[in-house]
Design a protein around this motif. Structure first.
Motif, PDB file in Angstrom:
ATOM      1  N   PHE A   1       0.844  -1.213   0.000  1.00  0.00           N
ATOM      2  CA  PHE A   1       0.000   0.000   0.000  1.00  0.00           C
ATOM      3  C   PHE A   1       0.872   1.253   0.000  1.00  0.00           C
ATOM      4  N   GLN A   2       1.879   1.235   0.891  1.00  0.00           N
ATOM      5  CA  GLN A   2       2.712   2.426   1.057  1.00  0.00           C
ATOM      6  C   GLN A   2       3.432   2.812  -0.230  1.00  0.00           C
ATOM      7  N   VAL A   3       3.970   1.818  -0.935  1.00  0.00           N
ATOM      8  CA  VAL A   3       4.742   2.161  -2.144  1.00  0.00           C
ATOM      9  C   VAL A   3       3.848   2.467  -3.343  1.00  0.00           C
TER      10      VAL A   3
ATOM     11  N   LYS B   1       0.404   3.364  -3.287  1.00  0.00           N
ATOM     12  CA  LYS B   1      -0.670   4.355  -3.127  1.00  0.00           C
ATOM     13  C   LYS B   1      -0.118   5.705  -2.686  1.00  0.00           C
ATOM     14  N   GLY B   2       1.189   5.801  -2.520  1.00  0.00           N
ATOM     15  CA  GLY B   2       1.789   7.070  -2.094  1.00  0.00           C
ATOM     16  C   GLY B   2       1.869   7.143  -0.589  1.00  0.00           C
ATOM     17  N   GLY B   3       3.055   6.941  -0.030  1.00  0.00           N
ATOM     18  CA  GLY B   3       3.209   6.944   1.427  1.00  0.00           C
ATOM     19  C   GLY B   3       3.293   8.340   2.002  1.00  0.00           C
ATOM     20  N   GLY B   4       3.594   9.312   1.169  1.00  0.00           N
ATOM     21  CA  GLY B   4       3.700  10.693   1.628  1.00  0.00           C
ATOM     22  C   GLY B   4       2.447  11.484   1.291  1.00  0.00           C
ATOM     23  N   HIS B   5       2.527  12.807   1.526  1.00  0.00           N
ATOM     24  CA  HIS B   5       1.346  13.652   1.333  1.00  0.00           C
ATOM     25  C   HIS B   5       1.241  14.155  -0.109  1.00  0.00           C
ATOM     26  N   GLY B   6       0.019  14.417  -0.527  1.00  0.00           N
ATOM     27  CA  GLY B   6      -0.215  15.007  -1.846  1.00  0.00           C
ATOM     28  C   GLY B   6      -0.617  13.984  -2.892  1.00  0.00           C
TER      29      GLY B   6
ATOM     30  N   SER C   1       5.820  -4.241 -12.553  1.00  0.00           N
ATOM     31  CA  SER C   1       5.547  -2.876 -12.083  1.00  0.00           C
ATOM     32  C   SER C   1       4.308  -2.965 -11.200  1.00  0.00           C
ATOM     33  N   LEU C   2       4.493  -2.659  -9.925  1.00  0.00           N
ATOM     34  CA  LEU C   2       3.336  -2.713  -8.999  1.00  0.00           C
ATOM     35  C   LEU C   2       2.515  -1.447  -9.178  1.00  0.00           C
ATOM     36  N   TRP C   3       3.188  -0.343  -9.501  1.00  0.00           N
ATOM     37  CA  TRP C   3       2.536   0.840 -10.046  1.00  0.00           C
ATOM     38  C   TRP C   3       3.375   1.291 -11.213  1.00  0.00           C
ATOM     39  N   PRO C   4       2.845   1.517 -12.407  1.00  0.00           N
ATOM     40  CA  PRO C   4       1.453   1.250 -12.769  1.00  0.00           C
ATOM     41  C   PRO C   4       1.125  -0.259 -12.747  1.00  0.00           C
ATOM     42  N   PHE C   5      -0.034  -0.576 -12.175  1.00  0.00           N
ATOM     43  CA  PHE C   5      -0.445  -1.974 -12.045  1.00  0.00           C
ATOM     44  C   PHE C   5      -0.879  -2.491 -13.417  1.00  0.00           C
ATOM     45  N   PRO C   6      -0.417  -3.684 -13.788  1.00  0.00           N
ATOM     46  CA  PRO C   6      -0.769  -4.209 -15.116  1.00  0.00           C
ATOM     47  C   PRO C   6      -2.237  -4.651 -15.189  1.00  0.00           C
ATOM     48  N   GLU C   7      -3.043  -3.953 -15.935  1.00  0.00           N
ATOM     49  CA  GLU C   7      -4.463  -4.312 -16.061  1.00  0.00           C
ATOM     50  C   GLU C   7      -4.705  -5.240 -17.251  1.00  0.00           C
ATOM     51  N   LYS C   8      -3.851  -5.105 -18.271  1.00  0.00           N
ATOM     52  CA  LYS C   8      -4.072  -5.830 -19.535  1.00  0.00           C
ATOM     53  C   LYS C   8      -4.200  -7.345 -19.343  1.00  0.00           C
ATOM     54  N   PRO C   9      -3.277  -8.006 -18.607  1.00  0.00           N
ATOM     55  CA  PRO C   9      -3.402  -9.468 -18.501  1.00  0.00           C
ATOM     56  C   PRO C   9      -4.688  -9.901 -17.796  1.00  0.00           C
TER      57      PRO C   9
ATOM     58  N   SER D   1       1.485 -10.626   2.957  1.00  0.00           N
ATOM     59  CA  SER D   1       0.828  -9.536   3.679  1.00  0.00           C
ATOM     60  C   SER D   1      -0.560 -10.036   4.026  1.00  0.00           C
ATOM     61  N   ALA D   2      -1.331  -9.206   4.700  1.00  0.00           N
ATOM     62  CA  ALA D   2      -2.687  -9.614   5.067  1.00  0.00           C
ATOM     63  C   ALA D   2      -3.677  -9.368   3.923  1.00  0.00           C
TER      64      ALA D   2
END
Lengths: 354, 250
Positions: free
Chosen positions: A122-124, A126-131, A282-290, A307-308
Motif C-alpha cells: 500500500f505504502q509504495v 498508493k503514495g506513502g507521503g502527502h499530496g 511494475s506494482l505501479w502502474p499496475f498491469p491491467e491488460k493481462p 501480507s494480510a
C-alpha cells in the motif's frame, strides 16, 4: 563478463553502479545493510561518493540535494526507515527530481521484525507521503532481474523527473544467485538543463521547488504531474504471464512469492488443475491488460502475498467484477510455502470454501 | 553633466519585491548575503538552499541557482549539493524554528561532518510565518501564541544557544553571532558573512553566521522598538562575537 555469485543486496548496489549511479546516501537497517556497506566500498572505486547519513530523513534529503544538481543518486532502506523517507519522497515528486529508492521490505507494523514481507505494498503503490502523486514501483523476482530493473529504474526516473522505487523483500535481499552484469546501450534521455549547478554560462537562475502559493498555479502544476503519471501508466507497465492461455485459475503474485507460487502452480497442473500465473513487475502502474485478457475465461483469481491482503485490492479493480477474486497470504515475516499455496489451489478447484 | 552612480542594488538579489513585513530585518540580511556573493564574484558559482518559514521564498530573491528544502532539512540538502559539486559555493538560509527545532539533527550532523557549506541562521526568537509561536530560541518570559503566559523554564525549557553548541564540534571552522539592530552591527554582520564564505572557499570546514533579527509583527512592536528589543533582551541571552575561528585572524 561471466556469471558471478552474489547476494541480492549487493546485486542491487552493483547494478546501480552499472547504471551510472555515483552517489549514495544511506543509513543502516536490517535486512538491507549489505547494500549500504557495498556502496561504501564500491563507489570510491568509480569516482563516486558514499555518505552515511545521520538518519533516513537526512539521507533522502541529501538525495534531494544531489538530484538538484542533476546527479544519478540512490538511497535504500527497509520498512521502518522507508516510512521516515516519505516526507522527502513527496518533495522529490513535487520538485520533479529523479532518484531511485530501494525498499527491502520486512515485517511490520512498527518495528515488526527483520523477516521478509510485502506488507509495504500500500505504502509504495498508493503514495506513502502527502499530496496527489504516484511513483513507479518495480518488483524484481530474481537477482538477474534486479540487474535489468535497476537500469530501467534510473532511466524512468530521469525520463519523467520522478523518483522510482525498487521493492524487494528481505528474502530477495539476502538470497544468493549467480548473476551476469550485461552491458546495455545508454538510453536516450532528456538533457538535465533544469539542474541547479550555478548559473555561469547558462543565463538566469534555476529554481527547484515544490512550493506554489497560488491555488490555480498549484492546480496547473498538479495537472502537469498527472499528465506524467498518465504517460507512465501507458508506457511503463511491466509484467509476465505463465500458462494463462488455458487456465481455469490464475494466481497473482510478485517478487519472490511468485517463484514459490509457480512451483505450486506446476504441481497443481501435474494433478490436472489448469492453473496460470500473472506476475506484476511494475506494482505501479499496475498491469491491467493481462486481467482484461483473461477475466472472462477464468473461474477465479487468487492473489498470493506476504501480507494480510494488499495487492488483492488492485487485482479486484483490474478484474472489475468479471470473476471472483480470492486471497492467500502469510504475514509478519512468515513466508508462504509451496505446499500451502498448492493446498489453497486444490481446495478452490475442488469447490471447498474455507 | 554626467551623474555618478554612488549606490545601486546588489546584483546578488533579483528585482522581485520581497514579501517581508515592514521593519523585519530579513531584507537587510538578504542584501548582506547578496552583496558578499557579488563582491566575491561567486554569484554564478553558488547554489543556495531555501528553508521553510518566512524565508521560504528566498529562492525568488537571491540571484543565483536555488533549491528549496523541506522543513529543517536544508543542511542535508546542502550536503547533497556540495558533495556532488565541491567546486561550487553552497549556502543555506534558515530561521530559528527551521534550524533549531525541527532541523536540529540535520544542522548538528552537517556541522559535525565539517560540511564545507555556509549557513545563514536568522534568529528572531519566534516562529514568524505560522503566526508567532514559541521557538527553541524564545526567551524566558517571552509571550508568544503558544506561550501566552510567557515562556516558563519549568514547562518549556530554556533557549538553545546554537552558535555555542555547534562551536564545540571539531567539524566547524567559523561560527560568529552578529546582530542587525543598528548600523555598526549590520556592517559587522556583513564582515562575518564574508568571512564565512571565505572559510568555505578555503575548504576549512563548516561555517555559520547566526544573525539576531526582528519580528515586529509577532512581537507586537513597531520597527524601532523591535531593534531596541533585540539590543536590550536578545543580545544579553545571545552574546555577540566569534565562537569558532579555526583559521585565526580576522
Amino acid at each position: 563478463m561471466g556469471k558471478v555469485l552474489m547476494k541480492g543486496n549487493e546485486v542491487i548496489a552493483e547494478s546501480a553502479v552499472h547504471a551510472g549511479c555515483k552517489y549514495f546516501f544511506g543509513y543502516p537497517i536490517t535486512p538491507q545493510s549489505e547494500l549500504v556497506a557495498y556502496m561504501a566500498r564500491r563507489l570510491p572505486e568509480v569516482g563516486g561518493l558514499f555518505l552515511q547519513a545521520e538518519s533516513e530523513i537526512a539521507a533522502i534529503n541529501m538525495v534531494y540535494g544531489a538530484s538538484s544538481t542533476g546527479a544519478r543518486v540512490m538511497t535504500s532502506s527497509s520498512s521502518p526507515g522507508f516510512s521516515l523517507k516519505q516526507e522527502g519522497i513527496s518533495y522529490l515528486v513535487g520538485s520533479e527530481l529523479p532518484a531511485v529508492i530501494c525498499n527491502i521490505v520486512r515485517g511490520g507494523p512498527g518495528l515488526g521484525n527483520i523477516q521478509p514481507a510485502q506488507s509495504d505494498y500500500f505504502q509504495v503503490t498508493k503514495g506513502g507521503g502527502h499530496g496527489d502523486y504516484h511513483i513507479p514501483v518495480l518488483a524484481p523476482a530474481s537477482l538477474q532481474e534486479i540487474v535489468e530493473l535497476i537500469q530501467d529504474a534510473f532511466d524512468i526516473a530521469d525520463r519523467y523527473r520522478n523518483p522510482v522505487i525498487i521493492m524487494g523483500d528481505g528474502m530477495l535481499g539476502q538470497m544468493m544467485e549467480p548473476v551476469e552484469f550485461t552491458e546495455r546501450p545508454v538510453s536516450e534521455l532528456p538533457e538535465k538543463n533544469w539542474a541547479a549547478t550555478g548559473t555561469r554560462g547558462d543565463g538566469g537562475p534555476k529554481i527547484i521547488t515544490s512550493l506554489e502559493l497560488d491555488a490555480d498555479g498549484l492546480e496547473k502544476r498538479n495537472q502537469h504531474l498527472q499528465k506524467k503519471f498518465a504517460e507512465m501508466k501507458e508506457k511503463e507497465v511491466r509484467y509476465e504471464t505463465y500458462k494463462t492461455e488455458d487456465a481455469d485459475y490464475i494466481i497473482v503474485a510478485f517478487g519472490t512469492v511468485a517463484r514459490i507460487a509457480m512451483n505450486a502452480m506446476n504441481k497443481a497442473r501435474q494433478d490436472g488443475v489448469k492453473v496460470g500465473l500473472i506476475r506484476p513487475i511494475s506494482l505501479w502502474p499496475f498491469p491491467e491488460k493481462p486481467f482484461i485478457e483473461t477475466r472472462d475465461k477464468v473461474n477465479m483469481y487468487i492473489s498470493v502475498e506476504m501480507s494480510a491482503g494488499q495487492m488483492v485490492e488492485d487485482v479486484r479493480l483490474a478484474v472489475n467484477g468479471h470473476a471472483p477474486v480470492d486471497f492467500f497470504g502469510r504475514n509478519g515475516g512468515v513466508v508462504p510455502t509451496q505446499e500451502e499455496i498448492y493446498h489453497k489451489i486444490m481446495m478452490i478447484a475442488g469447490g471447498i470454501q474455507v | 553633466m554626467t551623474m555618478k552612480t554612488v549606490f545601486q542594488k546588489t546584483k546578488g538579489l533579483t528585482d522581485k519585491p520581497t514579501h517581508y513585513c515592514p521593519g523585519c530585518t530579513h531584507g537587510v540580511i538578504h542584501r548582506l548575503v547578496g552583496e558578499v556573493l557579488e563582491e566575491m564574484d561567486i554569484l554564478e558559482d553558488t547554489i543556495g538552499v531555501a528553508s521553510v518559514g518566512c524565508s521560504v521564498l528566498s529562492y525568488e530573491y537571491f540571484n543565483c541557482d536555488m533549491t528549496q528544502a523541506a522543513h529543517g532539512r536544508a543542511p542535508a540538502v546542502a550536503t547533497g549539493v556540495k558533495r556532488v559539486r565541491p567546486d561550487r559555493f553552497v549556502f543555506t538560509y534558515q530561521g530559528d524554528g527551521d534550524l533549531a527545532s525541527i532541523g536540529i539533527s540535520e544542522i548538528i550532523h552537517a556541522a559535525a561532518r565539517g560540511e564545507k557549506i555556509t549557513v545563514i541562521f536568522v534568529n528572531n526568537a519566534i516562529y514568524g510565518m505560522t503566526g508567532g509561536q514559541m521557538a527553541p530560541t524564545t526567551l524566558i518570559g517571552q509571550k508568544t501564541a503558544t506561550t501566552p503566559f510567557g515562556r516558563n523554564e519549568n514547562i518549556q525549557g530554556s533557549p538553545i544557544r546554537v552558535s555555542e553548541m555547534l562551536s564545540t564540534l571539531d567539524g566547524t571552522a567559523y561560527i560568529e553571532r552578529v546582530s542587525t539592530h543598528d548600523v555598526p552591527n549590520i556592517l559587522k554582520a556583513k564582515k562575518a558573512i564574508r568571512k564565512a564564505f571565505e572559510t568555505q572557499k578555503k575548504g576549512l570546514g563548516f561555517s555559520m553566521v547566526e544573525v539576531l533579527s526582528t519580528c515586529p509583527t509577532n512581537w507586537g512592536l513597531d520597527p524601532q522598538e523591535s531593534l531596541e528589543w533585540v539590543r536590550e533582551n536578545m543580545v544579553p541571552v545571545y552574546p555577540l562575537g566569534v565562537y569558532k575561528n579555526k583559521e585565526g585572524g580576522n
